[in-house]
Design a protein around this motif. Structure first.
Motif, short mmCIF file in Angstrom:
data_model
loop_
_atom_site.label_atom_id
_atom_site.label_comp_id
_atom_site.label_asym_id
_atom_site.label_seq_id
_atom_site.Cartn_x
_atom_site.Cartn_y
_atom_site.Cartn_z
N GLU A 95 -32.83 10.18 26.56
CA GLU A 95 -32.82 10.62 27.95
C GLU A 95 -31.90 11.84 28.10
OE1 GLU A 95 -31.64 7.47 30.50
OE2 GLU A 95 -33.42 6.25 30.12
N PRO A 96 -32.39 12.91 28.70
CA PRO A 96 -31.54 14.10 28.87
C PRO A 96 -30.52 13.88 29.98
CG PRO A 96 -33.65 14.45 29.94
CD PRO A 96 -33.74 13.12 29.24
N PRO A 97 -29.42 14.63 29.98
CA PRO A 97 -28.45 14.52 31.08
C PRO A 97 -29.05 15.05 32.38
CG PRO A 97 -27.91 16.37 29.66
CD PRO A 97 -29.04 15.65 28.99
N GLY A 98 -28.48 14.66 33.50
CA GLY A 98 -28.99 15.11 34.80
C GLY A 98 -28.41 14.27 35.92
N GLN A 133 -24.47 11.43 31.82
CA GLN A 133 -23.83 12.19 30.75
C GLN A 133 -24.77 12.33 29.55
OE1 GLN A 133 -20.25 10.01 29.91
NE2 GLN A 133 -19.29 10.52 31.87
N ARG A 134 -24.55 13.37 28.77
CA ARG A 134 -25.31 13.59 27.54
C ARG A 134 -24.90 12.54 26.51
NH1 ARG A 134 -28.08 18.04 25.66
NH2 ARG A 134 -27.36 19.23 27.48
N VAL A 135 -25.86 11.86 25.92
CA VAL A 135 -25.58 10.82 24.92
C VAL A 135 -25.45 11.47 23.55
CG1 VAL A 135 -26.41 8.70 23.84
CG2 VAL A 135 -26.82 9.09 26.28
N ALA A 136 -24.34 11.16 22.85
CA ALA A 136 -24.09 11.71 21.52
C ALA A 136 -24.56 10.71 20.46
CB ALA A 136 -22.60 11.99 21.34
N PRO A 137 -24.90 11.17 19.25
CA PRO A 137 -25.33 10.26 18.19
C PRO A 137 -24.31 9.16 17.88
CG PRO A 137 -25.82 12.52 17.58
CD PRO A 137 -25.01 12.58 18.84
N GLU A 138 -23.02 9.48 18.09
CA GLU A 138 -21.98 8.47 17.83
C GLU A 138 -22.08 7.27 18.76
OE1 GLU A 138 -20.70 12.15 15.89
OE2 GLU A 138 -21.52 11.70 17.87
N GLN A 139 -22.80 7.40 19.87
CA GLN A 139 -22.97 6.28 20.81
C GLN A 139 -24.20 5.43 20.48
OE1 GLN A 139 -22.34 9.52 24.12
NE2 GLN A 139 -22.32 7.54 25.12
N VAL A 140 -24.96 5.85 19.46
CA VAL A 140 -26.23 5.20 19.14
C VAL A 140 -26.09 4.30 17.92
CG1 VAL A 140 -28.65 5.58 18.51
CG2 VAL A 140 -27.51 7.14 20.11
N ALA A 141 -26.63 3.09 18.04
CA ALA A 141 -26.71 2.16 16.91
C ALA A 141 -28.17 2.07 16.46
CB ALA A 141 -26.20 0.79 17.30
N LEU A 142 -28.40 2.22 15.16
CA LEU A 142 -29.76 2.12 14.61
C LEU A 142 -29.97 0.76 13.97
CD1 LEU A 142 -30.25 5.59 12.85
CD2 LEU A 142 -30.87 4.93 15.18
N ASN A 143 -31.22 0.30 13.96
CA ASN A 143 -31.57 -0.97 13.35
C ASN A 143 -32.75 -0.75 12.41
OD1 ASN A 143 -31.44 -3.75 12.89
ND2 ASN A 143 -32.98 -4.18 14.45
N SER A 144 -32.57 -1.06 11.14
CA SER A 144 -33.64 -0.92 10.15
C SER A 144 -33.36 -1.88 9.00
CB SER A 144 -33.73 0.52 9.64
OG SER A 144 -32.53 0.89 8.99
#
Length: 470
Positions: A248-251, A267-278
């Motif tokens: 989702e883009p900021p706005g 707010q703009r979401v940074a990769p550090e806030q993202v958890a991946l599952n694989s």
């Protein structure tokens, strides 16, 4: 050896390639090798070997394609399909309802995907807003926030409605001032003029609409490239489409209805806030944002999500999941329909049970039975308690308040049994309907509509508007 070293170098070069491209390349190589084997044969003549291409021989009885038996013709070429269509066919080939079931609680065995696609960084346009009639210098972060507000239509559903405009402007300006800092010249929203930025954005829209066919084709190609890279996952060896792979883009947060937080800045979401599952055996997706890395990497086969993060407006966790046409969604829908089928077998018992309690001496039993009747006959959502400071004031059956019910709305008097229900339901959609509980459709076949009306009248007697009906 040199050949082995060259092969290793080629494999390392392909590590950043989209998953789908790797699969398609492998299949293409396999198809090419098979076709070469079929098209060419080794023939031996006079002790020497030579390669000869052999044409397909039609059967003697096939008059549809050949007029003479044994006639040699060129093989018919297959219809060429675009990459999207080929992937669609590949996904449709997997019949999930025939696949073996996983162990209880397990959603998958292996899962590989390319992670999340992030929006491009903000590029300043350097068009200045005005404050008290004078142009104001803003840094890129401040300019971006001002641009978010300028992008809103002044006559739209948020700023054009006096009820929502006050909420929107108040929330936006609080966040805008926090970005500007206490020492900034901007103090009063009424002195702010976003028209220069708004005009600039409108000009960009006009230019975008006037794009040439070549430019539109290029934009489409860029979107497809992103989709091929991030829009597919490999689950248990088959291809699945990913739903929301774009971050989702900021706005400005818009919400629905009169949401108490509309206008706040996302707010703009940074990769550090993202958890991946694989799965553990899958390659870790490359982070596409330079200088950043994923916040967490998990291997949890008991959940369906591919990535998650927390947004700043409501503090809710958002998920990246497979698309609606995926096998996961199909299994979930099948479970719901099976439950509905079981309910259908028992609906007569349920109706008989709540009807017998509509005249119960116990007030709680009467309320529960009345709520069941309303959910069953009027098809209202159940509803639950909400914090209206954090969420929009939407209600369902069990959260109806006295202000949502109006007895005898047309002032007919007498034995009138009408109630007008008016409230905001799910997604702030207005529900406004007058129910005649004495009508045949609610009383025939022991419908007990009249008793439900009497129960409502008793529940609401002597209560203030803000009190609950149940």
């Amino acid at each position: 050896s040199k050949a082995k070293k060259k092969r290793n170098m080629e494999e390392s070069d392909d590590s950043d390639e989209p998953i789908i491209n790797k699969i398609m390349k492998k299949r293409k190589k396999s198809d090419n090798s098979e076709s070469k084997k079929m098209k060419s044969v080794e023939s031996t003549k006079n002790g020497t070997k030579k390669s000869a291409k052999v044409k397909q021989e039609l059967s003697v009885g096939d008059d549809k394609f050949a007029s003479k038996p044994g006639k040699l013709v060129e093989p018919r070429k297959l219809k060429e399909m675009e990459k999207t269509a080929r992937l669609s066919h590949a996904m449709q080939a997997f019949l999930w309802w025939d696949a073996p079931e996983h162990a209880d609680g397990q959603q998958w065995v292996t899962m590989e995907h390319a992670g999340v696609s992030f929006p491009e960084p903000y590029v300043p346009h350097k068009v200045k807003m005005k404050y008290d009639g004078k142009p104001v210098d803003l840094n890129p972060v401040e300019e971006e926030a001002a641009t978010f507000f300028a992008a809103m239509d002044p006559e739209g559903m948020h700023l054009g409605n006096p009820k929502t405009a006050d909420i929107f402007i108040k929330n936006f300006f609080l966040d805008f001032k926090a970005i500007l800092g206490k020492s900034h010249i901007i103090k009063d929203f009424k002195k702010c003029d976003f028209a220069p930025i708004r005009d600039h954005l409108n000009e960009k829209k006009i230019v975008k609409k006037a794009a040439t066919d070549a430019e539109k084709k290029l934009n489409k190609a860029e979107r497809e490239e992103s989709m091929f890279q991030y829009g597919y996952a490999i689950v248990d060896g088959h291809i699945e489409k990913v739903g929301n792979f774009n971050m989702e883009p900021p706005g400005t947060f818009r919400g629905r209805g009169q949401h108490p937080k509309m206008g706040k800045l996302k707010q703009r979401v940074a990769p550090e806030q993202v958890a991946l599952n694989s799965s553990e055996c899958a390659a870790v997706p490359k982070c596409c944002v330079p200088g950043h890395a994923w916040g967490d990497l998990r291997h949890d086969p008991t959940v369906m999500w591919l990535a998650n993060w927390k947004e700043n407006i409501n503090g809710q966790v958002k998920y990246m999941q497979l698309a609606a046409q995926s096998s996961f969604k199909g299994k979930s829908d099948r479970s719901k329909y099976n439950k509905a089928a079981r309910l259908c077998d028992n609906i007569d018992k349920i109706r008989s049970s709540y009807k017998s309690k509509l005249r119960s001496k116990d007030a709680q039993q009467r309320q529960m039975a009345t709520a069941m009747w309303v959910i069953d006959r009027l098809a209202l959502r159940v509803g639950g308690e909400k914090d209206t400071d954090e969420e929009a004031d939407t209600v369902g059956c069990c959260s109806l308040r006295i202000e949502h019910l109006k007895f005898d709305p047309n002032n007919e008097g007498g034995e009138n049994m009408e109630i007008e229900l008016e409230f905001l339901g799910k997604d702030s959609m207005l529900f406004k309907q007058t129910i005649d509980f004495g009508a045949t459709m609610y009383t025939e076949n022991d419908g007990m509509g009249e008793q439900v009306y009497l129960n409502f009248k008793g529940f609401c007697k002597g209560k203030k508007n803000e009190r609950g009906g149940f």
